[in-house]
Design a protein around this motif. Structure first.
Motif, PDB file in Angstrom:
ATOM      1  N   HIS A  92      16.094   4.511   2.857  1.00  0.00           N
ATOM      2  CA  HIS A  92      14.917   3.884   2.242  1.00  0.00           C
ATOM      3  C   HIS A  92      14.325   4.809   1.184  1.00  0.00           C
ATOM      4  CE1 HIS A  92      14.798   0.663   5.281  1.00  0.00           C
ATOM      5  NE2 HIS A  92      15.087   1.599   6.170  1.00  0.00           N
ATOM      6  N   GLN A  93      14.358   4.369  -0.047  1.00  0.00           N
ATOM      7  CA  GLN A  93      13.809   5.193  -1.134  1.00  0.00           C
ATOM      8  C   GLN A  93      12.295   5.329  -1.032  1.00  0.00           C
ATOM      9  OE1 GLN A  93      15.304   3.346  -4.755  1.00  0.00           O
ATOM     10  NE2 GLN A  93      16.840   4.982  -4.948  1.00  0.00           N
ATOM     11  N   ASN A  94      11.654   4.379  -0.366  1.00  0.00           N
ATOM     12  CA  ASN A  94      10.177   4.420  -0.286  1.00  0.00           C
ATOM     13  C   ASN A  94       9.682   5.066   1.005  1.00  0.00           C
ATOM     14  OD1 ASN A  94      11.099   2.233   1.255  1.00  0.00           O
ATOM     15  ND2 ASN A  94       9.228   1.028   0.925  1.00  0.00           N
ATOM     16  N   LEU A  95      10.578   5.759   1.741  1.00  0.00           N
ATOM     17  CA  LEU A  95      10.181   6.516   2.938  1.00  0.00           C
ATOM     18  C   LEU A  95      10.453   7.989   2.669  1.00  0.00           C
ATOM     19  CD1 LEU A  95       9.238   6.745   5.873  1.00  0.00           C
ATOM     20  CD2 LEU A  95      11.566   6.178   6.606  1.00  0.00           C
ATOM     21  N   LEU A  96       9.371   8.783   2.643  1.00  0.00           N
ATOM     22  CA  LEU A  96       9.501  10.197   2.276  1.00  0.00           C
ATOM     23  C   LEU A  96       8.893  11.084   3.350  1.00  0.00           C
ATOM     24  CD1 LEU A  96       8.423   8.527  -0.613  1.00  0.00           C
ATOM     25  CD2 LEU A  96       9.637  10.537  -1.429  1.00  0.00           C
ATOM     26  N   LEU A  97       9.539  12.226   3.581  1.00  0.00           N
ATOM     27  CA  LEU A  97       9.102  13.173   4.608  1.00  0.00           C
ATOM     28  C   LEU A  97       8.301  14.303   3.972  1.00  0.00           C
ATOM     29  CD1 LEU A  97       9.393  13.987   7.654  1.00  0.00           C
ATOM     30  CD2 LEU A  97      11.367  15.370   6.929  1.00  0.00           C
ATOM     31  N   SER A 134       4.199  12.472   7.509  1.00  0.00           N
ATOM     32  CA  SER A 134       3.801  13.881   7.589  1.00  0.00           C
ATOM     33  C   SER A 134       4.085  14.398   8.991  1.00  0.00           C
ATOM     34  CB  SER A 134       2.307  14.015   7.270  1.00  0.00           C
ATOM     35  OG  SER A 134       1.824  15.296   7.603  1.00  0.00           O
ATOM     36  N   ALA A 135       4.953  15.437   9.079  1.00  0.00           N
ATOM     37  CA  ALA A 135       5.389  15.952  10.379  1.00  0.00           C
ATOM     38  C   ALA A 135       5.061  17.435  10.510  1.00  0.00           C
ATOM     39  CB  ALA A 135       6.892  15.729  10.544  1.00  0.00           C
ATOM     40  N   LYS A 136       4.868  17.874  11.762  1.00  0.00           N
ATOM     41  CA  LYS A 136       4.616  19.298  12.000  1.00  0.00           C
ATOM     42  C   LYS A 136       5.806  20.138  11.568  1.00  0.00           C
ATOM     43  CE  LYS A 136       1.310  19.293  15.811  1.00  0.00           C
ATOM     44  NZ  LYS A 136       1.139  19.365  17.267  1.00  0.00           N
ATOM     45  N   SER A 137       6.996  19.592  11.784  1.00  0.00           N
ATOM     46  CA  SER A 137       8.220  20.319  11.423  1.00  0.00           C
ATOM     47  C   SER A 137       9.118  19.417  10.589  1.00  0.00           C
ATOM     48  CB  SER A 137       8.954  20.745  12.695  1.00  0.00           C
ATOM     49  OG  SER A 137      10.250  21.214  12.377  1.00  0.00           O
ATOM     50  N   GLU A 167       8.813   0.244  10.461  1.00  0.00           N
ATOM     51  CA  GLU A 167       8.305  -1.118  10.301  1.00  0.00           C
ATOM     52  C   GLU A 167       7.525  -1.255   8.981  1.00  0.00           C
ATOM     53  OE1 GLU A 167       7.034  -3.903  13.645  1.00  0.00           O
ATOM     54  OE2 GLU A 167       5.167  -2.885  13.161  1.00  0.00           O
ATOM     55  N   LEU A 168       6.730  -0.250   8.661  1.00  0.00           N
ATOM     56  CA  LEU A 168       5.916  -0.291   7.442  1.00  0.00           C
ATOM     57  C   LEU A 168       6.760  -0.254   6.174  1.00  0.00           C
ATOM     58  CD1 LEU A 168       2.967   2.145   8.300  1.00  0.00           C
ATOM     59  CD2 LEU A 168       2.835  -0.336   8.034  1.00  0.00           C
ATOM     60  N   VAL A 169       7.890   0.422   6.227  1.00  0.00           N
ATOM     61  CA  VAL A 169       8.701   0.620   5.031  1.00  0.00           C
ATOM     62  C   VAL A 169       9.184  -0.710   4.438  1.00  0.00           C
ATOM     63  CG1 VAL A 169      11.060   0.834   5.968  1.00  0.00           C
ATOM     64  CG2 VAL A 169      10.309   2.369   4.145  1.00  0.00           C
ATOM     65  N   GLU A 224       0.828  -1.204   0.000  1.00  0.00           N
ATOM     66  CA  GLU A 224       0.000   0.000   0.000  1.00  0.00           C
ATOM     67  C   GLU A 224       0.867   1.260   0.000  1.00  0.00           C
ATOM     68  OE1 GLU A 224      -4.108  -1.330   2.313  1.00  0.00           O
ATOM     69  OE2 GLU A 224      -2.823   0.203   3.191  1.00  0.00           O
ATOM     70  N   VAL A 225       0.224   2.356  -0.402  1.00  0.00           N
ATOM     71  CA  VAL A 225       0.803   3.686  -0.188  1.00  0.00           C
ATOM     72  C   VAL A 225       0.182   4.220   1.103  1.00  0.00           C
ATOM     73  CG1 VAL A 225       1.013   6.041  -1.059  1.00  0.00           C
ATOM     74  CG2 VAL A 225       1.127   4.104  -2.648  1.00  0.00           C
ATOM     75  N   VAL A 226       1.029   4.408   2.120  1.00  0.00           N
ATOM     76  CA  VAL A 226       0.543   4.781   3.451  1.00  0.00           C
ATOM     77  C   VAL A 226       1.072   6.166   3.819  1.00  0.00           C
ATOM     78  CG1 VAL A 226       0.435   4.116   5.887  1.00  0.00           C
ATOM     79  CG2 VAL A 226       0.600   2.344   4.126  1.00  0.00           C
ATOM     80  N   VAL A 227       0.181   7.011   4.297  1.00  0.00           N
ATOM     81  CA  VAL A 227       0.587   8.286   4.877  1.00  0.00           C
ATOM     82  C   VAL A 227       0.517   8.146   6.390  1.00  0.00           C
ATOM     83  CG1 VAL A 227       0.046  10.733   5.154  1.00  0.00           C
ATOM     84  CG2 VAL A 227      -0.172   9.662   2.903  1.00  0.00           C
ATOM     85  N   VAL A 228       1.651   8.317   7.057  1.00  0.00           N
ATOM     86  CA  VAL A 228       1.710   8.284   8.524  1.00  0.00           C
ATOM     87  C   VAL A 228       1.718   9.728   9.012  1.00  0.00           C
ATOM     88  CG1 VAL A 228       3.075   7.619  10.547  1.00  0.00           C
ATOM     89  CG2 VAL A 228       2.944   6.088   8.560  1.00  0.00           C
TER      90      VAL A 228
END
Length: 460
Positions: free
Chosen positions: A261-266, A244-247, A233-235, A216-220
């Motif tokens: 990890h190429q599939n982990l994006l901020l 998605s972070a406040k900062s 763990e999901l990656v 899946e494509v997951v937004v945390v």
């Protein structure tokens, strides 16, 4: 004139006390109350001790966002622990003052063990001090409210229900100690389009294992410790993980993980959710997601408590509470253990429990109601001036406060090694997010801890 023996005097000061919850704060409260001569009944909704640490793997019955709760406000699942969760603090700092969290052969002996090991520690604690005999299991408290005052004495009606039989009991107690924890009721953000977004939305309260998110494509949403842990763990199974972070000013430890990890994006915060599946971020970028996983924390809720407005939860500020423990207008017969966050929990809960037990027995006294209210008002003002959001009122992050609190009851200050081990683990996690639980450089501090009286005087 009637003479009163010391045993009669102590009986007259002995109170019948209901403790709600058999987690870390409830268990130590029961022990300290009984030690002070009170008659204690602990009501626990689950079938064993542990509270949050009693792992509940089956979450199918729970609402994915934890928002569709029945009228009585009770969630079906109390624990928010996920399968792979390991402690974020080393075991040496975790134990109660007289019951160190020792590594035991045949169990998880790591310094940062998995959640089951802490649950087993709580079971060991319960057995060592005979606490189980005070606990009614599978009993959910549905109502706590004042009885009509007689002889100017405040007592409490506690109505509970046996989960298996459905039998309802109503009892009168001299005092109630609320120890229900604060990691169960999901706190959710308010995002435009959230109500109409048709794809999967879940809160980490019901996250247990990564497999349902495979490919899946997951937004945390949320960059907390759990948000980071779950993303890592999901990656391994998801097609993409978008955090998605406040900062975007993140720790070097998280930065290292993202670079691996190429599939982990901020991403920054979410602007809106669109009906076509798009998640649009405030910088204008977007992604089509299968699932949004909210790691956005938890709220304080006491659905059973009828305080007639004298204790309220306002944006996660529980109050007014003198020193996060006593409601000035209802003290000392109503108290709360375990409200504060961001501190070394078990010793603090123990200090709270000792203070409550001694105030109820008359050994300690509280300031007047007006003085306590003024203290709370001063505390709120100081938080406001420091720019602390209301929902972070109970985030302490201050060893000095813990020591000051201990002084109310003559409880020992936190040992220097305990403070330094806590800070060392925090620093290591900021630098080495993936490895800090298994690789550390605080060996000298560890030896100080193991040679301290906390470990060497242990008799159980």
């Amino acid at each position: 004139m009637v003479s009163v023996t010391s045993s009669e005097a102590s009986r007259s000061r002995s109170k019948k006390v209901c403790v709600i919850g058999a987690g870390p704060s409830g268990l130590v409260s029961a022990r300290e109350l009984r030690k002070e001569g009170h008659k204690v009944v602990v009501m626990e909704q689950n079938d064993d001790v542990g509270g949050q640490w009693l792992y509940q793997p089956n979450v199918e019955e729970e609402d994915p966002l934890g928002s569709n709760v029945p009228v009585n406000g009770a969630l079906k699942i109390h624990s928010s622990i996920y399968s792979s969760l390991r402690l974020t603090s080393p075991r040496e700092i975790m134990g109660y003052s007289d019951f160190p969290f020792l590594a035991k052969k045949g169990r998880d002996m790591r310094r940062f063990p998995g959640h089951k090991e802490l649950w087993l520690y709580l079971k060991d604690f319960s057995e060592a001090f005979g606490i189980r005999e005070m606990i009614r299991f599978n009993v959910r408290v549905e109502f706590v409210g004042e009885e009509e005052k007689r002889d100017n004495v405040r007592r409490w009606i506690v109505r509970s229900r046996e989960k298996l039989s459905g039998k309802v009991m109503e009892e009168i107690f001299d005092a109630v100690v609320v120890a229900t924890g604060h990691y169960s009721h999901p706190r959710l953000p308010s995002i435009k389009g959230m109500e109409s977004w048709k794809r999967k939305q879940v809160h980490s309260h019901v996250y247990r294992v990564p497999d349902p998110f495979r490919n899946e494509v997951v937004v945390v949403v949320g960059n907390s410790m759990s948000g980071q842990d779950i993303s890592m763990e999901l990656v391994e199974v998801a097609k993409e993980v978008h955090l998605s972070a406040k900062s975007l000013d993140i720790s070097s430890g998280l930065s290292k993980v993202i670079s691996k990890h190429q599939n982990l994006l901020l991403h920054p915060q979410i602007e809106s959710l669109e009906e076509d599946g798009r998640v649009i971020f405030v910088d204008g970028t977007w992604v089509v997601a299968d699932t949004i996983l909210y790691c956005t924390g938890y709220s304080y809720k006491f659905p059973f408590l009828e305080s007639k407005g004298r204790v309220e939860v306002d944006d996660d500020r529980v109050g007014p509470l003198f020193e996060h423990t006593f409601p000035p207008c209802l003290s000392p017969s109503l108290s709360f253990v375990g409200i504060p966050r961001k501190l070394i929990g078990f010793p603090f809960f123990e200090a709270q429990a000792k203070w409550i037990a001694q105030v109820l027995s008359g050994k300690s006294s509280l300031p007047s109601s007006d003085q306590m209210l003024q203290s709370v008002a001063d505390f709120y003002r100081s938080r406001d001036l420091a720019g602390v959001p209301k929902h972070n009122t109970h985030d302490i992050a201050d060893f000095t406060y813990c020591d000051k609190y201990a002084d109310y009851v003559g409880f020992p200050h936190l040992e220097e090694w305990r403070k330094q081990l806590c800070l060392s683990a925090l620093t290591n996690s900021q630098e080495n997010l993936e490895t800090y639980r298994d690789s550390w450089d605080d060996h000298e501090l560890l030896q100080q801890a193991l040679q301290s009286s906390h470990f060497t005087n242990f008799n159980y």
